[in-house]
Design a protein around this motif. Structure first.
Motif, PDB file in Angstrom:
ATOM      1  N   ASP A  86       1.007  -1.090  -0.218  1.00 42.38           N
ATOM      2  CA  ASP A  86      -0.324  -0.213  -0.238  1.00 42.38           C
ATOM      3  C   ASP A  86       0.953   0.794   0.076  1.00 42.38           C
ATOM      4  O   ASP A  86       1.713   1.615   1.299  1.00 42.38           O
ATOM      5  CB  ASP A  86      -1.424  -0.332   0.925  1.00 42.38           C
ATOM      6  CG  ASP A  86      -2.299   0.769   1.201  1.00 42.38           C
ATOM      7  OD1 ASP A  86      -2.093   1.745   0.012  1.00 42.38           O
ATOM      8  OD2 ASP A  86      -2.651   1.278   1.611  1.00 42.38           O
ATOM      9  N   VAL A  87       1.186   1.797  -1.224  1.00 32.41           N
ATOM     10  CA  VAL A  87       1.517   2.828  -1.236  1.00 32.41           C
ATOM     11  C   VAL A  87       1.316   4.156  -1.100  1.00 32.41           C
ATOM     12  O   VAL A  87       1.650   5.548  -0.491  1.00 32.41           O
ATOM     13  CB  VAL A  87       2.335   3.501  -3.031  1.00 32.41           C
ATOM     14  CG1 VAL A  87       2.327   2.313  -3.085  1.00 32.41           C
ATOM     15  CG2 VAL A  87       0.796   3.548  -2.726  1.00 32.41           C
ATOM     16  N   ARG A  88       0.249   4.630  -0.228  1.00 34.01           N
ATOM     17  CA  ARG A  88      -0.078   5.460   0.927  1.00 34.01           C
ATOM     18  C   ARG A  88       0.266   5.242   1.910  1.00 34.01           C
ATOM     19  O   ARG A  88       0.174   6.760   2.893  1.00 34.01           O
ATOM     20  CB  ARG A  88      -1.455   5.556   1.097  1.00 34.01           C
ATOM     21  CG  ARG A  88      -2.463   5.331  -0.350  1.00 34.01           C
ATOM     22  CD  ARG A  88      -3.948   5.147   0.084  1.00 34.01           C
ATOM     23  NE  ARG A  88      -4.072   3.840   0.271  1.00 34.01           N
ATOM     24  CZ  ARG A  88      -5.560   3.492  -0.221  1.00 34.01           C
ATOM     25  NH1 ARG A  88      -6.644   4.180  -0.127  1.00 34.01           N
ATOM     26  NH2 ARG A  88      -5.592   1.985  -0.033  1.00 34.01           N
ATOM     27  N   LYS A  89       1.069   4.112   1.845  1.00 31.37           N
ATOM     28  CA  LYS A  89       2.279   4.333   3.551  1.00 31.37           C
ATOM     29  C   LYS A  89       3.081   5.111   3.040  1.00 31.37           C
ATOM     30  O   LYS A  89       4.486   4.642   2.219  1.00 31.37           O
ATOM     31  CB  LYS A  89       1.933   2.515   4.049  1.00 31.37           C
ATOM     32  CG  LYS A  89       0.887   2.110   4.610  1.00 31.37           C
ATOM     33  CD  LYS A  89       0.803   0.317   4.928  1.00 31.37           C
ATOM     34  CE  LYS A  89      -0.329  -0.006   5.776  1.00 31.37           C
ATOM     35  NZ  LYS A  89      -0.336  -1.595   5.912  1.00 31.37           N
ATOM     36  N   PRO A  90       3.763   5.384   4.157  1.00 34.05           N
ATOM     37  CA  PRO A  90       5.347   6.490   3.772  1.00 34.05           C
ATOM     38  C   PRO A  90       6.054   5.155   4.113  1.00 34.05           C
ATOM     39  O   PRO A  90       7.617   5.063   2.926  1.00 34.05           O
ATOM     40  CB  PRO A  90       5.337   7.536   5.177  1.00 34.05           C
ATOM     41  CG  PRO A  90       3.989   7.761   5.267  1.00 34.05           C
ATOM     42  CD  PRO A  90       2.856   6.450   5.131  1.00 34.05           C
ATOM     43  N   SER A  91       5.911   4.282   4.530  1.00 35.79           N
ATOM     44  CA  SER A  91       6.869   3.483   4.362  1.00 35.79           C
ATOM     45  C   SER A  91       7.306   2.258   3.623  1.00 35.79           C
ATOM     46  O   SER A  91       7.884   1.753   2.733  1.00 35.79           O
ATOM     47  CB  SER A  91       7.029   2.258   5.833  1.00 35.79           C
ATOM     48  OG  SER A  91       6.261   1.711   5.932  1.00 35.79           O
ATOM     49  N   ALA A  92       5.487   2.078   2.923  1.00 36.04           N
ATOM     50  CA  ALA A  92       5.629   1.159   1.283  1.00 36.04           C
ATOM     51  C   ALA A  92       6.269   2.463   0.438  1.00 36.04           C
ATOM     52  O   ALA A  92       5.687   1.903  -0.936  1.00 36.04           O
ATOM     53  CB  ALA A  92       4.121   0.918   2.091  1.00 36.04           C
ATOM     54  N   ARG A  93       5.862   3.564   0.098  1.00 36.70           N
ATOM     55  CA  ARG A  93       6.217   4.755  -1.321  1.00 36.70           C
ATOM     56  C   ARG A  93       6.775   4.113  -1.716  1.00 36.70           C
ATOM     57  O   ARG A  93       7.535   4.163  -3.341  1.00 36.70           O
ATOM     58  CB  ARG A  93       6.304   5.943  -0.506  1.00 36.70           C
ATOM     59  CG  ARG A  93       4.567   6.686  -0.356  1.00 36.70           C
ATOM     60  CD  ARG A  93       5.262   7.968   0.377  1.00 36.70           C
ATOM     61  NE  ARG A  93       4.001   8.534   1.028  1.00 36.70           N
ATOM     62  CZ  ARG A  93       3.625   9.958   1.557  1.00 36.70           C
ATOM     63  NH1 ARG A  93       4.732  10.426   1.341  1.00 36.70           N
ATOM     64  NH2 ARG A  93       2.905   9.865   1.950  1.00 36.70           N
ATOM     65  N   LYS A  94       7.867   3.218  -1.448  1.00 38.14           N
ATOM     66  CA  LYS A  94       9.190   2.502  -2.746  1.00 38.14           C
ATOM     67  C   LYS A  94       9.261   1.658  -3.098  1.00 38.14           C
ATOM     68  O   LYS A  94      10.078   1.291  -4.095  1.00 38.14           O
ATOM     69  CB  LYS A  94      10.817   2.727  -1.879  1.00 38.14           C
ATOM     70  CG  LYS A  94      10.394   1.867  -0.156  1.00 38.14           C
ATOM     71  CD  LYS A  94      11.994   2.005   0.045  1.00 38.14           C
ATOM     72  CE  LYS A  94      11.755   1.204   1.494  1.00 38.14           C
ATOM     73  NZ  LYS A  94      12.927   1.228   2.193  1.00 38.14           N
ATOM     74  N   PHE A  95       7.860   0.864  -2.678  1.00 38.36           N
ATOM     75  CA  PHE A  95       7.836  -0.005  -3.660  1.00 38.36           C
ATOM     76  C   PHE A  95       6.549  -0.039  -4.939  1.00 38.36           C
ATOM     77  O   PHE A  95       5.764  -0.618  -5.079  1.00 38.36           O
ATOM     78  CB  PHE A  95       7.155  -0.821  -2.662  1.00 38.36           C
ATOM     79  CG  PHE A  95       8.069  -1.336  -1.193  1.00 38.36           C
ATOM     80  CD1 PHE A  95       9.124  -2.161  -2.027  1.00 38.36           C
ATOM     81  CD2 PHE A  95       8.127  -1.071  -0.028  1.00 38.36           C
ATOM     82  CE1 PHE A  95      10.571  -2.573  -0.761  1.00 38.36           C
ATOM     83  CE2 PHE A  95       8.795  -1.185   0.782  1.00 38.36           C
ATOM     84  CZ  PHE A  95      10.096  -2.594   0.544  1.00 38.36           C
ATOM     85  N   PHE A  96       6.519   1.511  -5.003  1.00 32.05           N
ATOM     86  CA  PHE A  96       5.199   1.444  -5.949  1.00 32.05           C
ATOM     87  C   PHE A  96       5.742   1.019  -7.396  1.00 32.05           C
ATOM     88  O   PHE A  96       4.355   0.571  -7.980  1.00 32.05           O
ATOM     89  CB  PHE A  96       5.568   2.993  -6.208  1.00 32.05           C
ATOM     90  CG  PHE A  96       6.523   3.614  -7.060  1.00 32.05           C
ATOM     91  CD1 PHE A  96       6.663   3.907  -8.428  1.00 32.05           C
ATOM     92  CD2 PHE A  96       7.807   4.051  -6.511  1.00 32.05           C
ATOM     93  CE1 PHE A  96       7.246   4.373  -9.176  1.00 32.05           C
ATOM     94  CE2 PHE A  96       9.030   4.491  -7.254  1.00 32.05           C
ATOM     95  CZ  PHE A  96       8.783   4.621  -8.870  1.00 32.05           C
ATOM     96  N   PRO A  97       7.196   0.652  -7.956  1.00 30.89           N
ATOM     97  CA  PRO A  97       6.645  -0.321  -9.316  1.00 30.89           C
ATOM     98  C   PRO A  97       6.483  -1.549  -8.367  1.00 30.89           C
ATOM     99  O   PRO A  97       5.811  -1.934  -9.677  1.00 30.89           O
ATOM    100  CB  PRO A  97       8.402  -0.620 -10.005  1.00 30.89           C
ATOM    101  CG  PRO A  97       9.091   0.729  -8.929  1.00 30.89           C
ATOM    102  CD  PRO A  97       8.420   0.892  -7.910  1.00 30.89           C
ATOM    103  N   ILE A  98       5.718  -2.471  -7.980  1.00 29.39           N
ATOM    104  CA  ILE A  98       5.805  -3.734  -7.022  1.00 29.39           C
ATOM    105  C   ILE A  98       4.263  -3.495  -7.240  1.00 29.39           C
ATOM    106  O   ILE A  98       3.706  -4.166  -7.494  1.00 29.39           O
ATOM    107  CB  ILE A  98       6.097  -4.426  -6.169  1.00 29.39           C
ATOM    108  CG1 ILE A  98       8.189  -4.151  -5.982  1.00 29.39           C
ATOM    109  CG2 ILE A  98       5.650  -5.617  -5.992  1.00 29.39           C
ATOM    110  CD1 ILE A  98       8.871  -4.714  -4.426  1.00 29.39           C
ATOM    111  N   THR A  99       3.300  -2.329  -6.637  1.00 30.25           N
ATOM    112  CA  THR A  99       2.043  -2.047  -6.572  1.00 30.25           C
ATOM    113  C   THR A  99       1.804  -2.049  -7.848  1.00 30.25           C
ATOM    114  O   THR A  99       0.816  -2.384  -8.827  1.00 30.25           O
ATOM    115  CB  THR A  99       1.272  -1.068  -6.052  1.00 30.25           C
ATOM    116  OG1 THR A  99       2.024  -1.190  -4.650  1.00 30.25           O
ATOM    117  CG2 THR A  99       0.385  -1.005  -5.737  1.00 30.25           C
ATOM    118  N   PHE A 100       2.160  -1.160  -9.545  1.00 28.81           N
ATOM    119  CA  PHE A 100       2.214  -0.490 -10.508  1.00 28.81           C
ATOM    120  C   PHE A 100       1.921  -1.878 -10.994  1.00 28.81           C
ATOM    121  O   PHE A 100       0.792  -2.682 -12.126  1.00 28.81           O
ATOM    122  CB  PHE A 100       2.688  -0.277 -10.839  1.00 28.81           C
ATOM    123  CG  PHE A 100       2.619  -0.045 -12.557  1.00 28.81           C
ATOM    124  CD1 PHE A 100       1.427   1.972 -12.792  1.00 28.81           C
ATOM    125  CD2 PHE A 100       3.502   0.163 -13.539  1.00 28.81           C
ATOM    126  CE1 PHE A 100       1.577   1.787 -13.920  1.00 28.81           C
ATOM    127  CE2 PHE A 100       2.541   0.378 -14.893  1.00 28.81           C
ATOM    128  CZ  PHE A 100       1.935   1.068 -15.036  1.00 28.81           C
TER     129      PHE A 100
END
Length: 258
Positions: A86-100
């Protein structure tokens, strides 16, 4: 007599003075009311955006309507919640390619399941694949466009909502259809894909005619989205659906066959 004239003349002047004071007070209140309305709308919009930016929570809701919605969407949301950061969490924003790319993969999985289930339901009920594609699959694939258009339109971006709907259909025709056929030809040694449909040529011509009527309807509504335009769009879709089904069932015979 002079005092009476002066008194009589002073009354209208007093009324005019009171009226002028009332108008000045009203004019001073209007900017305050306008400013307060703008501040209220801004606070409401910011509150809605803050709610949308909150991370996904699987906590049991307290409202009955939300509980029913939670149970309906849980089979879809739960695997997404497990596999996608969940890229809305500050700790998970760097994983946005995985989410995309993970979201694209899940869209492919859900699309495959939807087509498979629609095919099985059509065979069970006795409905042809063409009619299932025109009705069930067309509505199912357009629901995301509907949701995005409603969200964007509520934010006052009507042009973006219309552009999204038009652009998604162009993308489906120019990318969504050719790309799987191209992959199929590469896998099967450049063997062409056979597309057979009753009245396909007439359906394409009908599609262009419907597009012309859509443009005329928007122009007659003075390029504004209102209730008249909405009901007109529903009517045009109903006409297109009925004529396409009649062509597929050979109730209406297309003079040009492909």
């Amino acid at each position: 007599m002079d005092k009476q004239h002066v008194a009589a003349a002073g009354r209208p002047q007093g009324h005019l003075a009171a009226l002028g004071m009332a108008q000045s007070q009203e004019q001073s209140l209007l900017p305050c009311l306008f400013t307060s309305s703008l501040l209220f709308l801004q606070q409401t919009t910011e509150a809605g955006e803050e709610e949308e930016d909150q991370p996904l929570s699987l906590a049991w809701p307290s409202n009955t309507r939300k509980q029913v919605t939670f149970l309906i969407v849980l089979p879809i949301v739960f695997p997404l919640w497990i596999t996608l950061p969940d890229v809305r969490k500050p700790s998970a924003r760097k994983f946005f390619p995985i989410t995309f790319f993970g979201s694209i993969t899940w869209i492919a999985v859900f699309s495959y399941l939807m087509v498979w289930w629609a095919h099985q339901v059509g065979e069970t009920i006795g409905i042809s694949e063409e009619i299932m594609g025109l009705t069930i699959l067309a509505a199912g694939t357009s629901i995301p466009d509907l949701i995005t258009s409603v969200i964007v339109a509520r934010k006052g971006l009507g042009d973006m909502a219309v552009s999204s709907s038009v652009g998604s259909n162009i993308f489906d025709i120019t990318i969504g259809l050719p790309l799987p056929w191209l992959l199929y030809t590469f896998i099967h040694k450049l063997q062409p894909v056979k597309v057979s449909s009753n009245g396909l040529f007439c359906a394409i011509v009908l599609l262009f005619i419907m597009l012309l009527f859509v443009i005329l309807s928007i122009a007659l509504c003075k390029w504004r989205m209102n209730k008249v335009l909405g009901f007109t769009m529903f009517g045009l879709y109903f006409v297109f659906l009925v004529v396409s089904v009649l062509l597929e069932d050979r109730i209406l015979v297309c003079p040009v066959s492909i």
